[in-house]
Structure formats: C-alpha cells, structure tokens
Design a protein around this motif. Structure first.
Motif, short mmCIF file in Angstrom:
data_model
loop_
_atom_site.label_atom_id
_atom_site.label_comp_id
_atom_site.label_asym_id
_atom_site.label_seq_id
_atom_site.Cartn_x
_atom_site.Cartn_y
_atom_site.Cartn_z
N VAL A 4 1.13 -1.82 -0.43
CA VAL A 4 0.05 -0.01 0.34
C VAL A 4 1.08 1.13 0.01
O VAL A 4 2.17 1.61 1.00
N GLU A 5 0.48 1.55 -0.94
CA GLU A 5 1.43 3.14 -1.24
C GLU A 5 0.83 4.47 -0.76
O GLU A 5 -0.40 4.76 -0.58
N SER A 6 1.51 5.40 -0.19
CA SER A 6 0.95 6.79 0.06
C SER A 6 2.30 7.26 0.31
O SER A 6 3.33 7.67 -0.33
N GLY A 7 1.44 8.83 -0.16
CA GLY A 7 2.49 10.18 0.18
C GLY A 7 2.36 11.15 -1.24
O GLY A 7 2.92 11.71 -1.43
N GLY A 8 1.88 9.91 -2.00
CA GLY A 8 1.93 11.35 -3.57
C GLY A 8 1.61 12.71 -3.61
O GLY A 8 0.11 12.94 -1.90
N GLY A 9 1.14 13.51 -3.81
CA GLY A 9 0.61 14.81 -4.19
C GLY A 9 1.33 15.44 -5.61
O GLY A 9 1.86 14.76 -6.27
N LEU A 10 1.08 16.84 -5.17
CA LEU A 10 1.03 17.71 -6.60
C LEU A 10 2.41 18.66 -5.37
O LEU A 10 1.76 19.73 -4.65
N VAL A 11 2.84 19.20 -6.78
CA VAL A 11 4.44 20.07 -5.80
C VAL A 11 5.32 20.75 -7.06
O VAL A 11 4.63 20.02 -8.13
N GLN A 12 5.25 21.65 -6.74
CA GLN A 12 5.75 22.37 -7.69
C GLN A 12 7.34 21.68 -8.32
O GLN A 12 8.47 21.34 -7.38
N ALA A 13 8.04 22.51 -9.59
CA ALA A 13 8.98 21.84 -9.90
C ALA A 13 10.05 22.54 -8.68
O ALA A 13 10.29 23.46 -8.65
N GLY A 14 11.42 21.36 -8.98
CA GLY A 14 12.48 21.87 -7.72
C GLY A 14 11.77 21.26 -6.28
O GLY A 14 12.41 21.37 -5.41
N GLY A 15 10.50 20.82 -5.88
CA GLY A 15 10.00 20.45 -4.28
C GLY A 15 10.27 18.87 -4.64
O GLY A 15 10.47 18.42 -4.87
N SER A 16 10.39 18.61 -3.20
CA SER A 16 10.48 17.01 -2.56
C SER A 16 8.36 16.48 -2.30
O SER A 16 8.18 16.89 -1.65
N LEU A 17 9.34 15.46 -2.16
CA LEU A 17 7.74 14.26 -1.93
C LEU A 17 8.49 13.61 -1.15
O LEU A 17 9.53 12.88 -1.36
N ARG A 18 8.31 12.43 -0.01
CA ARG A 18 8.43 11.66 0.23
C ARG A 18 7.42 9.95 0.10
O ARG A 18 6.20 10.56 1.19
N LEU A 19 8.10 9.38 -0.59
CA LEU A 19 6.61 8.54 -0.70
C LEU A 19 6.99 6.94 -0.31
O LEU A 19 8.38 7.05 0.43
N SER A 20 5.71 6.44 0.47
CA SER A 20 6.09 5.03 1.65
C SER A 20 4.80 4.14 1.01
O SER A 20 4.08 4.19 0.16
N CYS A 21 5.47 2.80 1.01
CA CYS A 21 5.31 1.55 1.44
C CYS A 21 4.90 0.43 2.41
O CYS A 21 5.89 0.45 2.72
N ALA A 22 4.01 0.48 2.71
CA ALA A 22 3.73 -0.75 3.63
C ALA A 22 3.12 -1.89 2.85
O ALA A 22 2.38 -2.20 2.49
N ALA A 23 3.81 -2.61 3.92
CA ALA A 23 4.44 -4.09 3.35
C ALA A 23 3.74 -4.73 3.69
O ALA A 23 4.34 -4.86 5.46
#
Length: 111
Positions: A4-23
């Motif tokens: 189960v993935e989570s953490g996606g979203g909308l971000v501006q160029a140059g920005g950051s995100l952290r995705l997670s996967c619960a296994a």
C-alpha cells in the motif's frame, strides 16, 4: 501479499516528496524491494531498488542523485525520497515485490 503506497501529491518543480509503501503478507526483511513509475501514455519503468538488508541500492539514470530509496525492516516499510522534482517525474509510482504490485500513488510536478 499486500503493498500500500502513500505520500504522493502535487508539487512544484524543484520540490520534494516522500513516498511510503506499507508491506504485509510476506517476510519483508528478507525481500529485495523496488519502486517503478508509469507516466501517462508510457510503459511502466524502473526507478529504484534496494536489497533486503538495505546495504545495496540501484537507481535509474533519470533519478540518480535526486531520489533516495530506503527501508525500515522493523516496521515493514519501504520509502522513496524524491528531491529536485521535475515535470517529467510526473507519474503513478508503484511499490514492487517479486510479481506483486501496490495500487500506486500519483505524483504530479508542475512547472
């Protein structure tokens, strides 16, 4: 097996995100794990892979130096840190183990 993935979203160029996967449903601490992504109209492509111990990591050339894959074997969690995001990183990102896939999490990078 459940991923189960989570953490996606909308971000501006140059920005950051952290995705997670619960296994769950398999011995996570012994499993090599990967992230893939699929952009609209394109085939699914490899992004990053991490060995069961976390001691070895591999990256696609397109993300090398910007993305970091990591894992927490105590919590059965896989992560992907996305830095310096570009519009071409826009895709659905999938967690992968063997032949199993999560449902994906959408990452959209605006210019």
């Amino acid at each position: 097996v459940q991923l189960v993935e989570s953490g996606g979203g909308l971000v501006q160029a140059g920005g950051s995100l952290r995705l997670s996967c619960a296994a769950s449903g398999f011995t996570f601490r012994l499993a090599d794990m990967s992230w893939f992504r699929q952009a609209p109209g394109k085939e699914r492509e490899f992004v990053a892979r991490i060995s069961w111990s976390g001691s070895s990591t591999y990256y696609a050339n397109a993300v090398k130096g910007r993305f970091t894959i990591s894992r927490d074997n105590a919590k059965n969690m896989l992560h992907l840190k996305l830095n310096s995001l570009k519009p071409e990183d826009t895709a659905v990102y999938y967690c992968n183990y063997d032949r199993y896939w999560g449902q994906g999490t959408q990452v959209t990078v605006s210019s």
